[in-house]
Scaffold this active site. Structure first.
Site, mmCIF file in Angstrom:
data_model
loop_
_atom_site.group_PDB
_atom_site.id
_atom_site.type_symbol
_atom_site.label_atom_id
_atom_site.label_comp_id
_atom_site.label_asym_id
_atom_site.label_seq_id
_atom_site.Cartn_x
_atom_site.Cartn_y
_atom_site.Cartn_z
ATOM 1 N N HIS A 91 38.576 -11.598 25.374
ATOM 2 C CA HIS A 91 37.411 -12.045 24.599
ATOM 3 C C HIS A 91 36.135 -12.103 25.423
ATOM 4 O O HIS A 91 35.042 -12.120 24.879
ATOM 5 C CB HIS A 91 37.700 -13.368 23.864
ATOM 6 C CG HIS A 91 37.618 -14.589 24.719
ATOM 7 N ND1 HIS A 91 38.679 -15.039 25.465
ATOM 8 C CD2 HIS A 91 36.613 -15.464 24.963
ATOM 9 C CE1 HIS A 91 38.319 -16.132 26.114
ATOM 10 N NE2 HIS A 91 37.074 -16.420 25.826
ATOM 11 N N LYS B 26 31.569 -11.046 24.915
ATOM 12 C CA LYS B 26 30.398 -11.882 25.238
ATOM 13 C C LYS B 26 29.192 -10.988 25.512
ATOM 14 O O LYS B 26 29.297 -10.000 26.244
ATOM 15 C CB LYS B 26 30.687 -12.766 26.462
ATOM 16 C CG LYS B 26 31.720 -13.878 26.175
ATOM 17 C CD LYS B 26 31.850 -14.815 27.368
ATOM 18 C CE LYS B 26 33.054 -15.727 27.255
ATOM 19 N NZ LYS B 26 32.835 -16.917 26.447
ATOM 20 N N ASP C 92 58.370 -17.014 8.222
ATOM 21 C CA ASP C 92 58.960 -17.264 9.530
ATOM 22 C C ASP C 92 59.351 -15.904 10.084
ATOM 23 O O ASP C 92 60.277 -15.261 9.585
ATOM 24 C CB ASP C 92 60.202 -18.164 9.353
ATOM 25 C CG ASP C 92 60.906 -18.404 10.674
ATOM 26 O OD1 ASP C 92 60.464 -17.838 11.693
ATOM 27 O OD2 ASP C 92 61.901 -19.157 10.678
ATOM 28 N N HIS D 186 39.850 -11.993 32.493
ATOM 29 C CA HIS D 186 38.399 -12.179 32.406
ATOM 30 C C HIS D 186 37.661 -11.895 33.725
ATOM 31 O O HIS D 186 36.656 -11.192 33.738
ATOM 32 C CB HIS D 186 38.077 -13.612 31.969
ATOM 33 C CG HIS D 186 38.817 -14.049 30.737
ATOM 34 N ND1 HIS D 186 39.077 -13.209 29.690
ATOM 35 C CD2 HIS D 186 39.351 -15.248 30.380
ATOM 36 C CE1 HIS D 186 39.724 -13.870 28.737
ATOM 37 N NE2 HIS D 186 39.914 -15.099 29.135
ATOM 38 N N ALA E 57 48.212 -18.052 12.247
ATOM 39 C CA ALA E 57 47.005 -18.573 11.579
ATOM 40 C C ALA E 57 46.893 -20.092 11.648
ATOM 41 O O ALA E 57 45.803 -20.636 11.485
ATOM 42 C CB ALA E 57 46.995 -18.127 10.118
ATOM 43 N N THR E 58 48.025 -20.778 11.892
ATOM 44 C CA THR E 58 47.945 -22.240 11.946
ATOM 45 C C THR E 58 47.752 -22.720 13.392
ATOM 46 O O THR E 58 47.688 -23.916 13.640
ATOM 47 C CB THR E 58 49.231 -22.877 11.369
ATOM 48 O OG1 THR E 58 50.343 -22.418 12.141
ATOM 49 C CG2 THR E 58 49.442 -22.496 9.915
ATOM 50 N N LEU F 41 44.220 -21.119 18.583
ATOM 51 C CA LEU F 41 43.223 -20.053 18.744
ATOM 52 C C LEU F 41 42.589 -19.699 17.397
ATOM 53 O O LEU F 41 41.372 -19.554 17.277
ATOM 54 C CB LEU F 41 43.890 -18.803 19.352
ATOM 55 C CG LEU F 41 42.954 -17.624 19.558
ATOM 56 C CD1 LEU F 41 41.987 -17.894 20.709
ATOM 57 C CD2 LEU F 41 43.731 -16.336 19.834
ATOM 58 N N ALA F 42 43.455 -19.578 16.378
ATOM 59 C CA ALA F 42 42.950 -19.196 15.061
ATOM 60 C C ALA F 42 41.959 -20.230 14.552
ATOM 61 O O ALA F 42 40.882 -19.891 14.043
ATOM 62 C CB ALA F 42 44.112 -19.047 14.083
ATOM 63 N N ASP G 254 46.163 -16.335 33.820
ATOM 64 C CA ASP G 254 45.393 -16.701 32.629
ATOM 65 C C ASP G 254 43.958 -16.200 32.715
ATOM 66 O O ASP G 254 43.401 -15.718 31.735
ATOM 67 C CB ASP G 254 45.418 -18.233 32.475
ATOM 68 C CG ASP G 254 44.749 -18.706 31.201
ATOM 69 O OD1 ASP G 254 44.935 -18.050 30.157
ATOM 70 O OD2 ASP G 254 44.048 -19.741 31.225
HETATM 71 C C1 BG6 Z 1 41.184 -18.142 27.695
HETATM 72 C C2 BG6 Z 1 42.110 -18.886 28.601
HETATM 73 O O1 BG6 Z 1 41.455 -16.777 27.721
HETATM 74 O O2 BG6 Z 1 39.838 -18.359 28.102
HETATM 75 C C3 BG6 Z 1 41.777 -20.352 28.613
HETATM 76 O O3 BG6 Z 1 43.451 -18.684 28.168
HETATM 77 C C4 BG6 Z 1 40.320 -20.571 28.939
HETATM 78 O O4 BG6 Z 1 42.604 -21.057 29.525
HETATM 79 C C5 BG6 Z 1 39.440 -19.722 28.058
HETATM 80 O O5 BG6 Z 1 40.023 -21.944 28.745
HETATM 81 C C6 BG6 Z 1 37.993 -19.783 28.477
HETATM 82 O O6 BG6 Z 1 37.224 -19.103 27.546
HETATM 83 P P1 BG6 Z 1 35.697 -19.450 27.340
HETATM 84 O O7 BG6 Z 1 35.183 -18.407 26.406
HETATM 85 O O8 BG6 Z 1 35.652 -20.833 26.764
HETATM 86 O O9 BG6 Z 1 35.100 -19.381 28.697
#
Ligand code: BG6
Length: 443
Positions: free
Chosen positions: A162, A166, A80, A224, A11-12, A15-16, A219
């Site tokens: 994620h 979108k 922890d 994606h 949470a800290t 990403l969070a 990554d």
């Molecule tokens: C993340 C990657 O999954 O997606 C990052 O780990 C990347 O490196 C990011 O910057 C990009 O996401 P978005 O939604 O900003 O295009």
């Protein structure tokens, strides 16, 4: 106490704070998370007040009264996870709650330990776990992770990509399958090539250590870019159930094959950010094919990179030229833009009034430009779906495994080669220009 509790590990972390809290706040504002408590877990000594203050900074609420309603659902528990006594205290704290949705926004190395412990918590309702990519760092480690999570949570595991939250990505299937105008031409007879581009102008920000162990291929491409490719290239699923859609996606992902054209790049200055020499790629461009009758000979160009000349993400379907009377037409394109706006654009051949030459005209619908439109954030959709037990917008393990196989095949094409240097603020290494159709490519 609410019926549902989101337990947010990490949470800290970045990403969070950057994405998860704003998404939860946005959802709360639009009535999505009425029955949800949020417990942030972290090692830092933030306390609930500190957690609320950080969340406020991240969410920048405009209305204090509404914020007060949200804030009272936020609690922080300092723990922890590597310390037994500390973890035991956390488990006791969660016991007796009804439904628990765990979100593991932590280093993947901690997943085994966290999942083993939390699966033993005695709550009265469901236990579901959402995990962030990358799912392992190669095929065997992904399979191992899957076995581990299945052992503890059965099928209640929600692997997050994620991009699947979108709106434009979710709409790719809608566009293809609910408009009879597209499906008949969605094949090699009419489509010339497909480009999937995710270009970032920023570097790796605060995640340099993670990034250097991961690289652009794992990554971005493993998740994606291939998820977008799957939605563009999949066959119509037998039904619209999540399982059937996922089968159709996994089936097409198994058929994706990289060509010899693969370019890895690294922006100048990256090594000094890392602090030592490294061959990690910050840029990938490649040409792939989908070995199916529908896509015979159609190149799929994938391109992603950090510190490029602009930030945008697009899927561009370019159609083959037609013949109109004695003229060759310009190639029509269908562009699905994810970033910076979310929009759809189709170019068509027409003649201007009084003119004889064909010209390309653009018809466009921008989903995110209308500020009146309620546009849920990616993670908001994903939290909401996981709370409802719906898996449509999550990656599935057969898809994840097929993606890793593709990644292995790509790695074998560049093994032993150093990434090619490129200047920050440009569009990537020169060599990539040869294999990409990206219309603005300048090298
Ligand atoms: C993340 C990657 O999954 O997606 C990052 O780990 C990347 O490196 C990011 O910057 C990009 O996401 P978005 O939604 O900003 O295009």
């Amino acid at each position: 106490m609410s019926n549902n509790t989101l337990v947010l590990f990490g949470a800290t972390g970045d990403l969070a704070q950057r994405k998860l809290m704003p998404a939860l706040w946005h959802g709360f504002l639009h009535g999505r998370f009425d029955d949800l408590d949020i417990i942030g877990i972290g090692r830092k000594d933030w306390g609930t007040n500190g957690f609320r203050a950080k969340a406020k900074e991240a969410c920048r609420p405009e209305d204090e009264k509404q914020w007060a309603g949200f804030e009272q659902r936020l609690e922080f528990f300092q723990a922890d996870v590597e310390n037994d006594a500390s973890f035991d205290a956390l488990c006791r704290h969660l016991e007796g709650r009804e439904n628990l949705l765990f979100m593991l926004a932590t280093l993947p190395e901690l997943f085994p330990r966290i999942s083993e412990r939390i699966s033993k918590i005695k709550n009265v309702g469901f236990q579901r776990v959402m995990i962030e990519k990358p799912f392992g760092h190669d095929l065997p480690s992904a399979q191992k992770l899957h076995r581990l999570l299945r052992k503890h949570f059965g099928d209640q595991v929600y692997p997050i990509d994620h991009y699947l939250g979108k709106s434009t990505v979710r709409n790719i299937m809608v566009l293809r399958f609910s408009n009879p105008v597209f499906e008949p031409v969605w094949n090699h007879k009419y489509i010339d090539n497909v480009q999937i581009i995710q270009s970032e102008d920023q570097g790796t920000s605060r995640r340099i250590e993670f990034y250097d162990n991961t690289g652009a291929l794992r990554d971005m491409v493993q998740s994606h870019l291939l998820q977008m490719l799957a939605r563009v290239a999949m066959e119509p699923p037998k039904t619209w159930s999540p399982a059937s859609v996922s089968r159709a996606k996994a089936n097409v992902l198994k058929k994706v094959r990289p060509s010899e054209h693969v370019v890895f790049g690294q922006y100048n200055g990256y090594e000094s950010e890392v602090g030592h020499p490294t061959d990690t790629e910050t840029f990938v461009a490649l040409k792939a094919f989908v070995d199916s009758p529908r896509w015979k000979g159609v190149p799929f160009y994938l391109l992603t990179g950090k510190k490029l000349n602009k930030r945008f993400a697009e899927v561009i379907i370019t159609f083959k030229p037609a013949h109109y009377m004695d003229q060759q037409t310009l190639k029509d394109t269908l562009t699905i833009t994810l970033q910076p706006d979310e929009k759809f654009a189709l170019t068509v051949n027409l003649k201007e009034i009084g003119q004889t030459e064909l010209k390309s005209f653009k018809m466009e619908y921008c989903q995110s430009c209308d500020v009146q439109t309620f546009a849920p954030q990616n993670y908001e959709i994903l939290f909401d779906e996981a709370l409802k037990g719906k898996k449509t917008f999550f990656a599935s393990w057969p898809e994840i495994e097929a993606c890793w196989k593709f990644i292995e095949a790509v790695q074998s094409k560049v093994s032993g080669q150093k990434p090619q240097p490129y200047e920050p603020g440009m569009s990537g290494p020169q060599a990539a220009g040869v294999i990409t159709e990206w219309k603005d490519y300048v090298g």
